[in-house]
Design a protein around this motif. Structure first.
Motif, short mmCIF file in Angstrom:
data_model
loop_
_atom_site.label_atom_id
_atom_site.label_comp_id
_atom_site.label_asym_id
_atom_site.label_seq_id
_atom_site.Cartn_x
_atom_site.Cartn_y
_atom_site.Cartn_z
N LYS A 15 0.85 -1.19 0.00
CA LYS A 15 0.00 0.00 0.00
C LYS A 15 0.88 1.23 0.00
O LYS A 15 1.93 1.26 0.63
CB LYS A 15 -0.89 0.02 1.23
N LYS A 16 0.45 2.24 -0.74
CA LYS A 16 1.17 3.51 -0.74
C LYS A 16 1.12 4.10 0.66
O LYS A 16 0.13 3.97 1.36
CB LYS A 16 0.53 4.50 -1.71
N ARG A 17 2.17 4.76 1.03
CA ARG A 17 2.17 5.45 2.30
C ARG A 17 1.40 6.75 2.16
O ARG A 17 1.49 7.43 1.15
CB ARG A 17 3.59 5.78 2.73
N LEU A 18 0.66 7.08 3.19
CA LEU A 18 -0.04 8.35 3.21
C LEU A 18 0.96 9.47 3.40
O LEU A 18 1.94 9.30 4.14
CB LEU A 18 -1.06 8.39 4.35
N ILE A 26 -5.46 10.59 10.88
CA ILE A 26 -5.37 10.43 9.42
C ILE A 26 -4.90 9.00 9.15
O ILE A 26 -3.73 8.69 9.28
CB ILE A 26 -4.39 11.45 8.79
N TYR A 27 -5.85 8.13 8.81
CA TYR A 27 -5.53 6.73 8.61
C TYR A 27 -5.80 6.25 7.18
O TYR A 27 -5.48 5.13 6.85
CB TYR A 27 -6.33 5.86 9.58
N SER A 28 -6.42 7.10 6.37
CA SER A 28 -6.75 6.69 5.01
C SER A 28 -6.75 7.92 4.11
O SER A 28 -6.71 9.06 4.58
CB SER A 28 -8.15 6.05 4.98
N TYR A 29 -6.82 7.67 2.81
CA TYR A 29 -6.91 8.78 1.86
C TYR A 29 -8.22 9.53 2.05
O TYR A 29 -8.28 10.73 1.82
CB TYR A 29 -6.74 8.29 0.43
N GLU A 30 -9.26 8.83 2.47
CA GLU A 30 -10.54 9.49 2.75
C GLU A 30 -10.36 10.48 3.90
O GLU A 30 -10.82 11.62 3.84
CB GLU A 30 -11.61 8.45 3.08
N ASP A 31 -9.69 10.04 4.97
CA ASP A 31 -9.40 10.92 6.11
C ASP A 31 -8.59 12.12 5.67
O ASP A 31 -8.83 13.25 6.10
CB ASP A 31 -8.62 10.19 7.21
N TRP A 33 -8.44 13.46 2.67
CA TRP A 33 -9.27 14.37 1.87
C TRP A 33 -10.12 15.24 2.79
O TRP A 33 -10.22 16.45 2.59
CB TRP A 33 -10.15 13.58 0.89
#
Length: 86
Positions: A15-18, A26-31, A33
């Motif tokens: 998985k890409k790192r945030l 902030i645990y996901s790309y949704e978070d 955004w």
């Protein structure tokens, strides 16, 4: 398959790192955004508009994020719910 193994081919993608964000939660790309969207709302409250400079000195990542949203919308890759919110 053996040929790919012999050159060290990765069969499982990591998985890409945030991107690093100086905030908890902030645990996901949704978070991420949602975090940037909240920053944009704060910017608008202070400045009266959403025209964040690309090289915004206070937070350059916000300027890049805003530009990316514009590009995604132009390419029709920005989700409809996000277009409506922006």
């Amino acid at each position: 398959e053996n040929a790919l193994n012999s050159i060290g081919f990765n069969w499982v993608l990591e998985k890409k790192r945030l991107p690093k964000v100086n905030r908890e939660g902030i645990y996901s790309y949704e978070d991420l955004w949602e975090f940037r969207f909240d920053q944009l709302k704060e910017f608008k409250a202070v400045n009266g508009h959403c025209n964040v400079p690309y090289r915004y000195s206070i937070d350059p990542t916000l300027g890049r994020w805003v530009q990316n949203q514009r590009e995604f919308r132009k390419k029709r890759t920005l989700r409809k719910d996000r277009v409506e919110r922006l």
